[in-house]
Design a protein around this motif. Sequence first.
Motif, PDB file in Angstrom:
ATOM      1  N   ASP A  84       0.846  -1.192   0.000  1.00 13.94           N
ATOM      2  CA  ASP A  84       0.000   0.000   0.000  1.00 13.94           C
ATOM      3  C   ASP A  84       0.880   1.240   0.000  1.00 13.94           C
ATOM      4  O   ASP A  84       1.474   1.600   1.018  1.00 13.94           O
ATOM      5  N   ASP A  90       2.385   7.336  -5.530  1.00 14.86           N
ATOM      6  CA  ASP A  90       1.291   6.382  -5.706  1.00 14.86           C
ATOM      7  C   ASP A  90       1.624   5.314  -6.746  1.00 14.86           C
ATOM      8  O   ASP A  90       0.838   5.011  -7.629  1.00 14.86           O
ATOM      9  N   THR A  91       2.826   4.738  -6.658  1.00 14.34           N
ATOM     10  CA  THR A  91       3.239   3.678  -7.581  1.00 14.34           C
ATOM     11  C   THR A  91       3.807   2.507  -6.783  1.00 14.34           C
ATOM     12  O   THR A  91       5.019   2.282  -6.762  1.00 14.34           O
ATOM     13  N   THR A 108       2.043  -0.707 -10.160  1.00 15.50           N
ATOM     14  CA  THR A 108       0.811  -0.113 -10.669  1.00 15.50           C
ATOM     15  C   THR A 108       0.963   1.398 -10.696  1.00 15.50           C
ATOM     16  O   THR A 108       1.695   1.978  -9.893  1.00 15.50           O
ATOM     17  N   SER A 110      -1.881   4.625 -11.565  1.00 16.72           N
ATOM     18  CA  SER A 110      -3.270   4.957 -11.937  1.00 16.72           C
ATOM     19  C   SER A 110      -4.059   3.688 -12.230  1.00 16.72           C
ATOM     20  O   SER A 110      -4.857   3.630 -13.172  1.00 16.72           O
ATOM     21  N   CYS A 111      -3.800   2.646 -11.446  1.00 17.58           N
ATOM     22  CA  CYS A 111      -4.465   1.336 -11.540  1.00 17.58           C
ATOM     23  C   CYS A 111      -4.085   0.564 -12.795  1.00 17.58           C
ATOM     24  O   CYS A 111      -4.699  -0.465 -13.103  1.00 17.58           O
ATOM     25  N   ASN A 112      -3.087   1.021 -13.548  1.00 22.90           N
ATOM     26  CA  ASN A 112      -2.551   0.249 -14.668  1.00 22.90           C
ATOM     27  C   ASN A 112      -1.448  -0.657 -14.135  1.00 22.90           C
ATOM     28  O   ASN A 112      -0.582  -0.218 -13.378  1.00 22.90           O
ATOM     29  N   LEU A 113      -1.466  -1.927 -14.529  1.00 22.83           N
ATOM     30  CA  LEU A 113      -0.472  -2.886 -14.075  1.00 22.83           C
ATOM     31  C   LEU A 113       0.686  -2.898 -15.065  1.00 22.83           C
ATOM     32  O   LEU A 113       0.492  -3.130 -16.258  1.00 22.83           O
ATOM     33  N   ASN A 127      -6.012  -0.355 -17.078  1.00 25.77           N
ATOM     34  CA  ASN A 127      -7.170  -0.565 -16.215  1.00 25.77           C
ATOM     35  C   ASN A 127      -8.480  -0.185 -16.894  1.00 25.77           C
ATOM     36  O   ASN A 127      -9.475  -0.898 -16.795  1.00 25.77           O
ATOM     37  N   SER A 128      -8.512   0.944 -17.610  1.00 21.73           N
ATOM     38  CA  SER A 128      -9.777   1.465 -18.136  1.00 21.73           C
ATOM     39  C   SER A 128     -10.341   0.617 -19.262  1.00 21.73           C
ATOM     40  O   SER A 128     -11.554   0.607 -19.490  1.00 21.73           O
TER      41      SER A 128
END
Length: 245
Positions: A84, A90-91, A108, A110-113, A127-128
């Motif tokens: 976390d 935020d990565t 990750t 922006s929620c992209n793996l 993610n999108s």
Amino acid sequence: ALNRISFKTDFSSVESDVGQIDVCTNCSTYRTDMGFSVKSTGGNICRGLTIHGTTNDGPRIGIGTSTPDKTFVVRGTDAEVVIDDIDSTDTPRLRFRESGNTSGQVSTDSCNLRFFTQSSERMRLVNSTGNVGIGTTNPLGKLEVQSSSVIGSVNAGADELVLQNCGYAGMSILACSNAAGQILFGDENANVEGKIQYFHTDDSFRFSTNQTEAVRIDSSGCVGVGTTSPARLLHLCGSQVNGEL
């Protein structure tokens, strides 16, 4: 030999164990294990963390197990490991090193793996859209393999697989000499309705429609329409025509 530190508390005027630290030494192997236990909601003292000494490859850490067989083992019902990241970058990432040098990463953003080798991103799951990109961070289809960018969009009717390169772009289908390479076409009624096949046994190209071979190009370059044995450069065979050119 076992040495233990116990922690107790007073619940309703009844003294009760709530945790303990165990240090166990095996004199014959010169190995020391440390165990950290806490009281569960069910009232039992449960081993939470084990530092397991080994004779040759350093300590092993176990969470939920007292006998970790690898450097770090997490065991339990629905066991999870959570990373976390709460700072501004935020990565969150999982990093791999070889002899002290970073050899790969999974992270990750922006929620992209994202998947890296050393410090270079090689593959991304967006993610999108759920699209996967190899060699690109913005895949145009469900799977895009890119050597270099040519265009920023693709036809929506053919975007499941995208191959992109400014030079020659293509794919290879490799099969043994006694087999065939093939592309199959199907629908909700049948998983094979049409085929494009290259047979290595006789070096022929075969094209099928409605589950039946319609055109064949043999190893000499002769084309047969309605026949599997063209006798001339173009051989037409059927109920409406039968001829050779």
